[in-house]
Scaffold this motif. Structure first.
Motif, PDB file in Angstrom:
ATOM      1  N   PHE A  84       9.700   4.722  -5.239  1.00 18.74           N
ATOM      2  CA  PHE A  84      10.856   4.106  -4.599  1.00 18.74           C
ATOM      3  C   PHE A  84      10.636   2.626  -4.317  1.00 18.74           C
ATOM      4  CE2 PHE A  84      10.317   8.556  -3.277  1.00 18.74           C
ATOM      5  CZ  PHE A  84      11.391   9.102  -3.969  1.00 18.74           C
ATOM      6  N   LEU A  85       9.455   2.121  -4.701  1.00 20.23           N
ATOM      7  CA  LEU A  85       9.136   0.709  -4.469  1.00 20.23           C
ATOM      8  C   LEU A  85       8.481   0.054  -5.687  1.00 20.23           C
ATOM      9  CD1 LEU A  85       7.658   1.096  -0.877  1.00 20.23           C
ATOM     10  CD2 LEU A  85       9.840   0.000  -1.433  1.00 20.23           C
ATOM     11  N   HIS A  86       7.522   0.750  -6.297  1.00 17.05           N
ATOM     12  CA  HIS A  86       6.733   0.225  -7.424  1.00 17.05           C
ATOM     13  C   HIS A  86       6.248  -1.185  -7.132  1.00 17.05           C
ATOM     14  CE1 HIS A  86       6.788   3.538 -10.169  1.00 17.05           C
ATOM     15  NE2 HIS A  86       8.090   3.662 -10.069  1.00 17.05           N
ATOM     16  N   GLU A  87       5.476  -1.305  -6.069  1.00 16.51           N
ATOM     17  CA  GLU A  87       5.008  -2.608  -5.618  1.00 16.51           C
ATOM     18  C   GLU A  87       3.981  -3.233  -6.559  1.00 16.51           C
ATOM     19  OE1 GLU A  87       5.261  -2.710  -0.897  1.00 16.51           O
ATOM     20  OE2 GLU A  87       4.118  -0.983  -1.603  1.00 16.51           O
ATOM     21  N   ASP A  88       3.421  -2.431  -7.481  1.00 18.14           N
ATOM     22  CA  ASP A  88       2.421  -2.963  -8.405  1.00 18.14           C
ATOM     23  C   ASP A  88       3.031  -3.439  -9.722  1.00 18.14           C
ATOM     24  OD1 ASP A  88       3.181  -0.406  -9.089  1.00 18.14           O
ATOM     25  OD2 ASP A  88       1.201   0.195  -9.818  1.00 18.14           O
ATOM     26  N   VAL A  89       4.354  -3.436  -9.807  1.00 14.43           N
ATOM     27  CA  VAL A  89       5.045  -3.823 -11.039  1.00 14.43           C
ATOM     28  C   VAL A  89       5.953  -5.012 -10.755  1.00 14.43           C
ATOM     29  CG1 VAL A  89       6.655  -3.063 -12.835  1.00 14.43           C
ATOM     30  CG2 VAL A  89       5.001  -1.449 -11.885  1.00 14.43           C
ATOM     31  N   ASP A  90       5.944  -5.996 -11.674  1.00 13.62           N
ATOM     32  CA  ASP A  90       6.886  -7.119 -11.559  1.00 13.62           C
ATOM     33  C   ASP A  90       8.285  -6.613 -11.885  1.00 13.62           C
ATOM     34  OD1 ASP A  90       4.924  -8.956 -10.902  1.00 13.62           O
ATOM     35  OD2 ASP A  90       4.520  -9.483 -12.997  1.00 13.62           O
ATOM     36  N   LEU A  91       9.180  -6.739 -10.928  1.00 14.98           N
ATOM     37  CA  LEU A  91      10.527  -6.208 -11.119  1.00 14.98           C
ATOM     38  C   LEU A  91      11.454  -7.272 -11.704  1.00 14.98           C
ATOM     39  CD1 LEU A  91      11.246  -4.080  -7.903  1.00 14.98           C
ATOM     40  CD2 LEU A  91      10.420  -3.329 -10.138  1.00 14.98           C
ATOM     41  N   ASP A  92      11.970  -6.995 -12.914  1.00 16.21           N
ATOM     42  CA  ASP A  92      13.080  -7.777 -13.432  1.00 16.21           C
ATOM     43  C   ASP A  92      14.342  -6.955 -13.190  1.00 16.21           C
ATOM     44  OD1 ASP A  92      12.874  -5.741 -15.273  1.00 16.21           O
ATOM     45  OD2 ASP A  92      12.157  -7.016 -16.894  1.00 16.21           O
ATOM     46  N   LEU A  93      15.475  -7.443 -13.619  1.00 13.70           N
ATOM     47  CA  LEU A  93      16.733  -6.746 -13.317  1.00 13.70           C
ATOM     48  C   LEU A  93      16.795  -5.334 -13.899  1.00 13.70           C
ATOM     49  CD1 LEU A  93      19.349  -9.645 -13.528  1.00 13.70           C
ATOM     50  CD2 LEU A  93      18.401  -8.531 -11.498  1.00 13.70           C
TER      51      LEU A  93
ATOM     52  N   GLY B 219       5.757  13.054  -1.303  1.00 16.53           N
ATOM     53  CA  GLY B 219       4.583  12.411  -1.871  1.00 16.53           C
ATOM     54  C   GLY B 219       4.562  10.938  -1.493  1.00 16.53           C
ATOM     55  N   ILE B 220       3.809  10.143  -2.238  1.00 19.38           N
ATOM     56  CA  ILE B 220       3.727   8.723  -1.915  1.00 19.38           C
ATOM     57  C   ILE B 220       5.039   8.026  -2.290  1.00 19.38           C
ATOM     58  CG2 ILE B 220       1.222   8.622  -2.098  1.00 19.38           C
ATOM     59  CD1 ILE B 220       1.538   7.434  -4.871  1.00 19.38           C
ATOM     60  N   ASP B 221       5.297   6.897  -1.612  1.00 19.12           N
ATOM     61  CA  ASP B 221       6.576   6.202  -1.794  1.00 19.12           C
ATOM     62  C   ASP B 221       6.610   5.279  -3.007  1.00 19.12           C
ATOM     63  OD1 ASP B 221       4.972   4.108  -0.980  1.00 19.12           O
ATOM     64  OD2 ASP B 221       6.034   3.715   0.894  1.00 19.12           O
ATOM     65  N   THR B 222       5.569   5.309  -3.832  1.00 15.36           N
ATOM     66  CA  THR B 222       5.492   4.415  -5.000  1.00 15.36           C
ATOM     67  C   THR B 222       6.733   4.454  -5.894  1.00 15.36           C
ATOM     68  OG1 THR B 222       3.074   4.495  -5.031  1.00 15.36           O
ATOM     69  CG2 THR B 222       4.164   3.875  -7.083  1.00 15.36           C
TER      70      THR B 222
ATOM     71  N   TRP C 180      10.791   9.573   7.362  1.00 16.33           N
ATOM     72  CA  TRP C 180       9.709   8.813   7.974  1.00 16.33           C
ATOM     73  C   TRP C 180       8.517   8.734   7.035  1.00 16.33           C
ATOM     74  CZ3 TRP C 180       5.146  11.563   9.537  1.00 16.33           C
ATOM     75  CH2 TRP C 180       5.251  12.968   9.447  1.00 16.33           C
ATOM     76  N   SER C 181       7.617   7.829   7.356  1.00 21.44           N
ATOM     77  CA  SER C 181       6.420   7.642   6.541  1.00 21.44           C
ATOM     78  C   SER C 181       5.180   7.821   7.400  1.00 21.44           C
ATOM     79  CB  SER C 181       6.413   6.251   5.903  1.00 21.44           C
ATOM     80  OG  SER C 181       6.283   5.246   6.894  1.00 21.44           O
ATOM     81  N   GLU C 182       4.058   8.049   6.735  1.00 22.48           N
ATOM     82  CA  GLU C 182       2.796   8.267   7.434  1.00 22.48           C
ATOM     83  C   GLU C 182       2.422   7.062   8.303  1.00 22.48           C
ATOM     84  OE1 GLU C 182       0.155  10.973   8.415  1.00 22.48           O
ATOM     85  OE2 GLU C 182       1.019  11.349   6.440  1.00 22.48           O
ATOM     86  N   SER C 183       2.703   5.863   7.797  1.00 23.73           N
ATOM     87  CA  SER C 183       2.333   4.644   8.516  1.00 23.73           C
ATOM     88  C   SER C 183       3.313   4.283   9.615  1.00 23.73           C
ATOM     89  CB  SER C 183       2.233   3.475   7.542  1.00 23.73           C
ATOM     90  OG  SER C 183       3.531   3.114   7.069  1.00 23.73           O
ATOM     91  N   GLY C 184       4.511   4.883   9.566  1.00 24.74           N
ATOM     92  CA  GLY C 184       5.553   4.523  10.517  1.00 24.74           C
ATOM     93  C   GLY C 184       6.432   3.385  10.047  1.00 24.74           C
TER      94      GLY C 184
ATOM     95  N   MET D 181       0.843  -1.195   0.000  1.00 26.05           N
ATOM     96  CA  MET D 181       0.000   0.000   0.000  1.00 26.05           C
ATOM     97  C   MET D 181       0.883   1.252   0.000  1.00 26.05           C
ATOM     98  SD  MET D 181      -2.906   1.172   2.749  1.00 26.05           S
ATOM     99  CE  MET D 181      -3.857  -0.341   2.457  1.00 26.05           C
ATOM    100  N   ALA D 182       0.511   2.215  -0.845  1.00 25.79           N
ATOM    101  CA  ALA D 182       1.301   3.441  -0.946  1.00 25.79           C
ATOM    102  C   ALA D 182       1.284   4.204   0.377  1.00 25.79           C
ATOM    103  CB  ALA D 182       0.767   4.322  -2.061  1.00 25.79           C
ATOM    104  N   ASP D 183       2.398   4.824   0.682  1.00 28.38           N
ATOM    105  CA  ASP D 183       2.579   5.505   1.960  1.00 28.38           C
ATOM    106  C   ASP D 183       3.211   6.867   1.700  1.00 28.38           C
ATOM    107  OD1 ASP D 183       2.537   5.809   4.677  1.00 28.38           O
ATOM    108  OD2 ASP D 183       4.032   4.279   5.110  1.00 28.38           O
ATOM    109  N   GLN D 184       2.801   7.879   2.460  1.00 29.08           N
ATOM    110  CA  GLN D 184       3.391   9.210   2.329  1.00 29.08           C
ATOM    111  C   GLN D 184       4.786   9.218   2.952  1.00 29.08           C
ATOM    112  OE1 GLN D 184       2.085  12.057   0.836  1.00 29.08           O
ATOM    113  NE2 GLN D 184       0.437  10.785   0.056  1.00 29.08           N
ATOM    114  N   LEU D 185       5.714   9.869   2.270  1.00 23.77           N
ATOM    115  CA  LEU D 185       7.114   9.863   2.692  1.00 23.77           C
ATOM    116  C   LEU D 185       7.583  11.293   2.964  1.00 23.77           C
ATOM    117  CD1 LEU D 185       9.535   7.886   3.034  1.00 23.77           C
ATOM    118  CD2 LEU D 185      10.144   8.416   0.674  1.00 23.77           C
ATOM    119  N   TYR D 186       8.269  11.468   4.112  1.00 21.32           N
ATOM    120  CA  TYR D 186       8.704  12.801   4.536  1.00 21.32           C
ATOM    121  C   TYR D 186      10.163  12.772   5.009  1.00 21.32           C
ATOM    122  CZ  TYR D 186       3.598  13.243   5.112  1.00 21.32           C
ATOM    123  OH  TYR D 186       2.245  13.228   4.920  1.00 21.32           O
ATOM    124  N   LEU D 187      10.786  13.948   4.942  1.00 21.68           N
ATOM    125  CA  LEU D 187      12.093  14.158   5.559  1.00 21.68           C
ATOM    126  C   LEU D 187      11.971  15.385   6.452  1.00 21.68           C
ATOM    127  CD1 LEU D 187      15.159  13.498   5.794  1.00 21.68           C
ATOM    128  CD2 LEU D 187      15.514  15.120   3.900  1.00 21.68           C
ATOM    129  N   SER D 188      12.107  15.184   7.762  1.00 24.53           N
ATOM    130  CA  SER D 188      12.028  16.296   8.717  1.00 24.53           C
ATOM    131  C   SER D 188      13.428  16.754   9.083  1.00 24.53           C
ATOM    132  CB  SER D 188      11.266  15.861   9.976  1.00 24.53           C
ATOM    133  OG  SER D 188       9.892  15.666   9.696  1.00 24.53           O
TER     134      SER D 188
END
Length: 204
Positions: free
Chosen positions: A144-153, A139-142, A185-189, A1-8
Motif C-alpha cells: 500500500f506504499l512501496h516505499e522502496d520503489v520510485d513512483l511515477d504516474l 501483513g506488512i503495509d508494503t 491500525w498498524s503495529e507502530s501506531g 520501514m515496513a509496518d504490520q497492518l490490521y483491521l479490528s
C-alpha cells in the motif's frame, strides 16, 4: 520501514456462539472486492498464540468445495471454546513491482496472504478488547506504499488500486457484517493514510 497492518472489528452484544457466523460474514467480503473468499488454511489456538494449535488444515486445489467459508469455518469451530482463537488464511492479488537490472519495474499482480482471526472472549486474557472480536491481519503495509520503489504516474495508479482494495473491503465489512465499531491500525501506531499522503507527495 515496513509496518504490520490490521483491521479490528467489534460486534454488538457479542457472544462466542456468534463467532462462527461473524467469521463467515467477514471472510465473504473478500469475494465482494475481487479477492477469494475460499479459505487457504485454518488454524485453531487454545489459550494464547504461544500454545500449540489444536487444529490445522491446509486446503489443496482439490478441496475447493470444502474451502468455502461456511464449511471451513464450521470444521474449525466444531469445538467452540471461550478461550480459543480461530484463524483463517485467505489470498488476494495485489500489484507488486518486479525490480532488477536497472530497468523500470514491471508490475504484476501477485498473491498476498490475509488472515482473519476470531477471538473467544477469554482467549489470551480477553485480548479481544484491544484486538477486536475479529481481527484482519493484512501483513506488512508494503503493497500500500512501496516505499522502496520510485513512483511515477503509472506506478502510483498500481499503489492506488491496492489501497482501493483495502478501502473497499473495509467498507464492505462496515455495510454487510453488522459491526459496532472498527479500527484500521498498524503495529507502530503510525497512520497508513498519513504515510500514503506523504508518499504520494514524493511522486516523480
Amino acid at each position: 520501514m515496513a509496518d504490520q497492518l490490521y483491521l479490528s472489528l467489534w460486534f454488538p452484544n457479542f457472544r462466542v456462539a456468534g463467532l462462527a457466523p461473524a467469521l463467515v460474514s467477514v471472510i465473504r467480503q473478500f469475494g465482494r472486492v475481487g479477492g477469494s473468499s475460499r479459505v487457504a488454511a485454518a488454524t485453531v489456538y487454545p489459550i494464547s498464540r504461544t500454545e500449540a494449535p489444536t487444529y490445522q488444515r491446509i486446503y489443496s486445489e482439490n478441496e475447493m468445495e470444502e474451502a468455502i467459508p461456511e464449511l471451513a469455518v464450521a470444521a474449525a469451530t466444531e469445538s467452540l471454546h471461550d478461550d480459543f482463537a480461530y484463524e483463517f488464511d485467505l489470498i488476494w492479488d495485489l500489484w507488486t513491482p518486479e525490480v532488477g537490472g536497472g530497468l523500470d519495474p514491471i508490475w504484476r499482480k501477485e498473491p498476498s496472504r490475509v488472515s482473519v482471526i476470531g477471538f473467544g472472549p477469554e482467549f489470551d486474557d480477553g485480548a479481544y478488547e484491544q484486538n477486536g472480536h475479529i481481527r484482519v491481519d493484512f501483513g506488512i503495509d508494503t503493497p500500500f506504499l512501496h516505499e522502496d520503489v520510485d513512483l511515477d504516474l503509472p506506478a502510483v495508479s498500481r499503489v492506488k488500486e491496492n489501497v482501493q482494495l483495502l478501502v473497499d473491503f473495509t467498507n464492505a465489512v462496515q455495510e454487510h457484517c453488522g459491526i459496532s465499531s472498527r479500527l484500521l491500525w498498524s503495529e507502530s501506531g503510525e497512520s497508513l493514510a498519513q504515510k500514503l499522503v506523504e508518499r504520494l507527495q514524493r511522486v516523480n
